[in-house]
Design an enzyme around this catalytic site. Sequence first.
Site, mmCIF file in Angstrom:
data_model
loop_
_atom_site.group_PDB
_atom_site.id
_atom_site.type_symbol
_atom_site.label_atom_id
_atom_site.label_comp_id
_atom_site.label_asym_id
_atom_site.label_seq_id
_atom_site.Cartn_x
_atom_site.Cartn_y
_atom_site.Cartn_z
ATOM 1 N N GLU A 2 0.863 -1.194 -0.096
ATOM 2 C CA GLU A 2 -0.147 -0.031 -0.043
ATOM 3 C C GLU A 2 0.759 1.255 0.133
ATOM 4 O OE1 GLU A 2 -2.969 -0.307 -0.937
ATOM 5 O OE2 GLU A 2 -3.041 -2.405 -0.447
ATOM 6 N N HIS A 44 1.750 1.831 -3.435
ATOM 7 C CA HIS A 44 0.416 2.695 -4.177
ATOM 8 C C HIS A 44 0.536 4.261 -3.817
ATOM 9 C CE1 HIS A 44 -1.053 -0.699 -6.288
ATOM 10 N NE2 HIS A 44 -1.582 -1.335 -4.998
ATOM 11 N N CYS A 68 11.034 -5.251 -6.709
ATOM 12 C CA CYS A 68 11.926 -5.652 -8.003
ATOM 13 C C CYS A 68 12.697 -4.634 -8.213
ATOM 14 C CB CYS A 68 10.980 -6.147 -8.870
ATOM 15 S SG CYS A 68 10.205 -4.947 -9.688
#
Length: 119
Positions: free
Chosen positions: A66, A69, A100
């Site tokens: 989150e 985001h 990543c």
Amino acid sequence: GADLSPEPRFNFVFGEAIPNAGVGVFSLARYHPRWPNLRQSGAAHALSAVEARTLLRRALKVVVHELGHIFQFNHCVYYECVMNGSNGLDETDLQPLHLCPVDLRKLCTAVNYAAGGLE
């Protein structure tokens, strides 16, 4: 525990972020190892060490996800990443707790920009 549902078309979400407002929320309910039996007799007893680790790892994943985001990251489609979308605990448990290389670069860029551009 209670589910989160941002709108009627969703059964539940693990978490939800509003990037432009810089806020996010998540629920531990479905991450609890005894979900959905939390209200049944005996479910409220202390977690075992394995259950506590499972709950902590799941909670950390959703918080990091989150926060991604909030930094304007979409779900990752390039690598196995904490920013991958998840449709259930089986998928969540298989995801790594790290970003990543693509999303790590996005984070470095976002933090550098927020700090006023470091040299």
